[in-house]
Scaffold this motif. Structure first.
Motif, PDB file in Angstrom:
ATOM      1  N   ARG A 159       0.837  -1.206   0.000  1.00  0.00           N
ATOM      2  CA  ARG A 159       0.000   0.000   0.000  1.00  0.00           C
ATOM      3  C   ARG A 159       0.870   1.254   0.000  1.00  0.00           C
ATOM      4  O   ARG A 159       0.608   2.205  -0.757  1.00  0.00           O
ATOM      5  N   ASP A 160       1.918   1.276   0.829  1.00  0.00           N
ATOM      6  CA  ASP A 160       2.773   2.458   0.937  1.00  0.00           C
ATOM      7  C   ASP A 160       3.486   2.789  -0.369  1.00  0.00           C
ATOM      8  O   ASP A 160       3.670   3.970  -0.706  1.00  0.00           O
ATOM      9  N   ILE A 161       3.920   1.771  -1.112  1.00  0.00           N
ATOM     10  CA  ILE A 161       4.652   2.030  -2.352  1.00  0.00           C
ATOM     11  C   ILE A 161       3.713   2.336  -3.515  1.00  0.00           C
ATOM     12  O   ILE A 161       4.164   2.665  -4.611  1.00  0.00           O
ATOM     13  N   ILE A 173      12.105  -0.045  -8.637  1.00  0.00           N
ATOM     14  CA  ILE A 173      11.330   1.034  -8.026  1.00  0.00           C
ATOM     15  C   ILE A 173      10.585   0.545  -6.791  1.00  0.00           C
ATOM     16  O   ILE A 173      10.549   1.233  -5.762  1.00  0.00           O
ATOM     17  N   ASP A 174      10.001  -0.651  -6.864  1.00  0.00           N
ATOM     18  CA  ASP A 174       9.187  -1.118  -5.745  1.00  0.00           C
ATOM     19  C   ASP A 174      10.015  -1.260  -4.466  1.00  0.00           C
ATOM     20  O   ASP A 174       9.613  -0.791  -3.399  1.00  0.00           O
ATOM     21  N   GLU A 175      11.195  -1.869  -4.568  1.00  0.00           N
ATOM     22  CA  GLU A 175      11.963  -2.079  -3.345  1.00  0.00           C
ATOM     23  C   GLU A 175      12.654  -0.800  -2.875  1.00  0.00           C
ATOM     24  O   GLU A 175      12.863  -0.613  -1.668  1.00  0.00           O
ATOM     25  N   LYS A 177      11.275   2.174  -3.155  1.00  0.00           N
ATOM     26  CA  LYS A 177      10.196   2.884  -2.467  1.00  0.00           C
ATOM     27  C   LYS A 177       9.938   2.256  -1.106  1.00  0.00           C
ATOM     28  O   LYS A 177       9.661   2.964  -0.128  1.00  0.00           O
ATOM     29  N   ALA A 178      10.029   0.945  -1.037  1.00  0.00           N
ATOM     30  CA  ALA A 178       9.832   0.270   0.241  1.00  0.00           C
ATOM     31  C   ALA A 178      10.863   0.763   1.253  1.00  0.00           C
ATOM     32  O   ALA A 178      10.530   1.071   2.406  1.00  0.00           O
ATOM     33  N   ARG A 179      12.118   0.841   0.826  1.00  0.00           N
ATOM     34  CA  ARG A 179      13.175   1.338   1.729  1.00  0.00           C
ATOM     35  C   ARG A 179      12.938   2.810   2.074  1.00  0.00           C
ATOM     36  O   ARG A 179      13.186   3.237   3.201  1.00  0.00           O
ATOM     37  N   TYR A 180      12.497   3.574   1.101  1.00  0.00           N
ATOM     38  CA  TYR A 180      12.215   4.996   1.321  1.00  0.00           C
ATOM     39  C   TYR A 180      11.161   5.178   2.421  1.00  0.00           C
ATOM     40  O   TYR A 180      11.263   6.093   3.245  1.00  0.00           O
ATOM     41  N   TYR A 181      10.175   4.291   2.427  1.00  0.00           N
ATOM     42  CA  TYR A 181       9.123   4.351   3.442  1.00  0.00           C
ATOM     43  C   TYR A 181       9.468   3.517   4.681  1.00  0.00           C
ATOM     44  O   TYR A 181       8.594   3.136   5.443  1.00  0.00           O
ATOM     45  N   ARG A 182      10.773   3.222   4.839  1.00  0.00           N
ATOM     46  CA  ARG A 182      11.325   2.605   6.040  1.00  0.00           C
ATOM     47  C   ARG A 182      10.910   1.141   6.237  1.00  0.00           C
ATOM     48  O   ARG A 182      10.847   0.648   7.377  1.00  0.00           O
ATOM     49  N   TRP A 183      10.646   0.464   5.144  1.00  0.00           N
ATOM     50  CA  TRP A 183      10.443  -0.977   5.208  1.00  0.00           C
ATOM     51  C   TRP A 183      11.767  -1.679   4.903  1.00  0.00           C
ATOM     52  O   TRP A 183      12.587  -1.165   4.143  1.00  0.00           O
TER      53      TRP A 183
END
Length: 282
Positions: A159-161, A173-175, A177-183
């Motif tokens: 959902r966050d990405i 891009i997906d991973e 963005k995941a790291r960007y949102y602290r996952w």
């Protein structure tokens, strides 16, 4: 923990039964496995119909004729079609390719990884290819990168990405963005999947061009794009790949290709890439 799997498939009559058989016989069962037939012209639909009548947690949906041929777009659009028709709730969402054979503990290992770490947003094993009768791990990318064939997402991370981007480079891009949102993003070297078709087999001619364009659209700097294209060329043992990809990258600015991520995400990706390069060097 409910696991739902979506598998885009196009003309996979040679592999789809092996793939699905390996998934329906897992030590930990998926709640739902949905195969999206992306307009196949071979016996893929017949095989799917037969298998779906045998296994309760296996269904398929027909997308009809696909008009997208760009690497990345076609498979993501098929995945999104399946996602839009999905009625099952899930904790973990997987996007798998149709030409994979999974070890029978794959989903159980995946489940345990997500249960053990509440911050884990994405997880996967590694793809291997057969070479003279020996299965060897594909080494086209860094070991911390999850291959597009083997994606799995925690629901909140997905959902966050904002879901998957329908373009070449979506599986980076997906991973990022995941790291960007602290996952956290994790790979498991002991979890090896058999990959029955070489990566990019059907896109060998246009792959360098769309690869170079995708780097521009992900806001890679010139130096970072240069190193990325050069490394990919070395991995493929195709020096021509480097020239074509870099030329496409340089031409992208004049053609005003749109960016796939915002400025803050682009800044995060560049810093992350440079940090990883320095770690490997020193």
């Amino acid at each position: 923990m409910n696991i739902v799997i979506i598998i885009p498939a196009y003309n996979e009559e040679a592999h789809i039964e092996k793939c699905l058989t390996s998934l329906v016989n897992q030590s930990y069962s998926a709640k739902h496995i949905l195969v999206v037939d992306d307009g196949s012209t071979d016996k893929t639909p017949d095989i799917l119909s037969s298998l779906c009548s045998t296994y309760e947690n296996l269904t398929y949906a027909s997308r009809g004729k696909s008009f997208s041929h760009e690497p990345g777009s076609k498979i993501v659009e098929a995945f999104n079609f399946g996602l839009s028709s999905l009625t099952s709730s899930y904790d973990i969402l997987c996007k798998f390719d149709a030409d994979l054979i999974f070890p029978n503990h794959y989903l159980e290992t995946l489940r345990k990884a997500f249960e053990a770490n509440s911050k884990l947003g994405m997880f996967a094993g590694f793809c291997s290819i057969e070479n003279n009768g020996v299965w060897q791990i594909e080494k086209l990318t860094n070991p911390d990168h999850i291959r597009g064939a083997l994606k799995s997402y925690r629901q909140n991370c997905f959902r966050d990405i904002g879901g998957l981007t329908s373009a070449m480079g979506w599986d980076t891009i997906d991973e990022m963005k995941a790291r960007y949102y602290r996952w956290e993003v994790e790979t498991d070297k002991t979890l090896v999947v058999k990959h029955l078709k070489p990566t990019g087999l059907h896109y060998s001619k246009c792959l360098p061009i769309v690869f170079g364009i995708s780097l521009f659209r992900m806001r890679y700097s010139f130096a970072l794009a240069f190193l990325t294209c050069f490394k990919m060329a070395l991995n493929k043992n195709e020096l021509d790949f480097f020239y074509k990809a870099m030329l496409a990258y340089l031409k992208s600015n004049s053609r005003k290709n749109s960016f796939l991520i915002n400025e803050k995400e682009g800044d995060f990706i560049r810093k992350y890439r440079w940090r990883k390069i320095k770690q490997r060097l020193f």
